[in-house]
Design a protein around this motif. Structure first.
Motif, PDB file in Angstrom:
ATOM      1  N   SER A 113      -4.143  14.324   7.405  1.00 24.56           N
ATOM      2  CA  SER A 113      -4.781  13.134   6.836  1.00 24.56           C
ATOM      3  C   SER A 113      -5.950  12.642   7.684  1.00 24.56           C
ATOM      4  O   SER A 113      -6.887  12.034   7.170  1.00 24.56           O
ATOM      5  N   ALA A 114      -5.919  12.937   8.993  1.00 19.29           N
ATOM      6  CA  ALA A 114      -7.023  12.518   9.857  1.00 19.29           C
ATOM      7  C   ALA A 114      -8.337  13.149   9.424  1.00 19.29           C
ATOM      8  O   ALA A 114      -9.407  12.525   9.549  1.00 19.29           O
ATOM      9  N   GLN A 115      -8.284  14.378   8.901  1.00 17.90           N
ATOM     10  CA  GLN A 115      -9.508  15.028   8.445  1.00 17.90           C
ATOM     11  C   GLN A 115     -10.029  14.380   7.157  1.00 17.90           C
ATOM     12  O   GLN A 115     -11.231  14.293   6.940  1.00 17.90           O
ATOM     13  N   SER A 116      -9.105  13.928   6.309  1.00 22.32           N
ATOM     14  CA  SER A 116      -9.525  13.184   5.125  1.00 22.32           C
ATOM     15  C   SER A 116     -10.141  11.846   5.519  1.00 22.32           C
ATOM     16  O   SER A 116     -11.097  11.379   4.898  1.00 22.32           O
ATOM     17  N   LYS A 117      -9.587  11.235   6.555  1.00 20.40           N
ATOM     18  CA  LYS A 117     -10.118   9.955   7.029  1.00 20.40           C
ATOM     19  C   LYS A 117     -11.561  10.125   7.502  1.00 20.40           C
ATOM     20  O   LYS A 117     -12.393   9.223   7.328  1.00 20.40           O
ATOM     21  N   VAL A 118     -11.879  11.283   8.080  1.00 19.37           N
ATOM     22  CA  VAL A 118     -13.254  11.557   8.506  1.00 19.37           C
ATOM     23  C   VAL A 118     -14.192  11.521   7.297  1.00 19.37           C
ATOM     24  O   VAL A 118     -15.314  11.023   7.383  1.00 19.37           O
ATOM     25  N   VAL A 119     -13.731  12.062   6.162  1.00 17.50           N
ATOM     26  CA  VAL A 119     -14.542  12.020   4.938  1.00 17.50           C
ATOM     27  C   VAL A 119     -14.827  10.575   4.558  1.00 17.50           C
ATOM     28  O   VAL A 119     -15.977  10.190   4.299  1.00 17.50           O
ATOM     29  N   ALA A 120     -13.777   9.763   4.523  1.00 13.18           N
ATOM     30  CA  ALA A 120     -13.943   8.359   4.142  1.00 13.18           C
ATOM     31  C   ALA A 120     -14.861   7.616   5.104  1.00 13.18           C
ATOM     32  O   ALA A 120     -15.695   6.797   4.691  1.00 13.18           O
TER      33      ALA A 120
END
Length: 262
Positions: free
Chosen positions: A218-225
């Motif tokens: 999920s941390a990588q998705s947070k980078v997108v956001a």
């Protein structure tokens, strides 16, 4: 329905019981448009829902040339053009989320809103060899050989035990994927990198992550956001296929997001 795009026979389905704005759904590696069946059912009364099979997936013909995420963005652009779609709300899952981001960069005027589920803004150097290995393995052993491992990876154990019918469906999607469809999209994912460009996305954006996603933490998705101005970030109690495991919650998040931005 089928249409030829850049020489590739491409399957798509349009559901528009009540008409309304276009809502386009792009699926994951080794999936097909049926992964969106329930989500399409939620939205077809208020939106014109478009689902399609990526090259070499589902009933779309296998690609004969190498693919890139940029090329797959262009593939989507051509599909929308052939259907007369001038703009759409765009939702992408995993590889579809990479395509959706690329499309929002390449065709900003055609994106009303962007929703990215389980996708990064680039493939890390540590992960690149994995996609080479996955492509090579499938070319040697076929997509049926990866069904069990894929199902265990993209769905939580709890969900698999409770929903054997979904496990069967996901496995069937994997097995239906053509060897070159899987391999060439995997290689496109390997080379994906939107760093430095993703900040140009100006469409309202929702990013969704699975709390138990082992394929994309999920941390990588947070980078997108964090990289897209004003983007919203949500975490669901799911693995990689959050729209499948948490269908009702995902639909509710998307419905609220779209309602706020229509």
């Amino acid at each position: 329905m089928h249409v030829t795009i850049n020489g590739i026979d491409t399957r798509y389905v349009v559901s528009n019981e009540g008409g309304g704005p276009w809502l386009t759904l792009a699926h994951h590696l080794s999936g097909d448009l049926s992964v969106w069946d329930q989500i399409a059912g939620y939205f077809r009364d208020d939106y014109t829902v478009l689902r399609y099979d990526l090259p070499g997936h589902g009933e779309s013909a296998a690609p004969t040339e190498p693919l890139s995420i940029e090329a797959l963005s262009g593939h989507l652009a051509e599909l929308l053009s052939k259907l007369g779609v001038t703009s759409t709300h765009l939702v992408g899952l995993s590889a579809g989320g990479m395509i959706a981001q690329q499309f929002a960069v390449d065709h900003a005027d055609k994106v009303n809103t962007l929703t990215v589920a389980g996708a990064p803004i680039f493939t890390t150097s540590e992960m690149k060899p994995d996609f080479d290995k996955r492509a090579a393995n499938v070319r040697q052993n076929g997509t049926s050989s990866i069904v069990e491992a894929t199902v265990q990876s993209v769905l939580t154990e709890r969900f698999r035990k409770a929903h054997p019918e979904v496990v069967e469906h996901v496995g069937e999607m994997v097995a239906r994927t053509s060897v070159e469809g899987f391999a060439k999209v995997a290689e496109a994912i390997r080379d994906f990198d939107l760093r430095g460009r993703v900040a140009s996305i100006n469409a309202p954006t929702l990013v969704v992550a699975g709390e138990h996603d082992v394929d994309l933490p999920s941390a990588q998705s947070k980078v997108v956001a964090d990289s897209i101005p004003g983007a919203k970030f949500e975490i669901l109690d799911a693995a990689h296929l959050s729209p499948v495991e948490e269908t009702q919650r995902f639909a509710a998040l998307l419905e609220t997001f779209l309602r706020e931005n229509v």
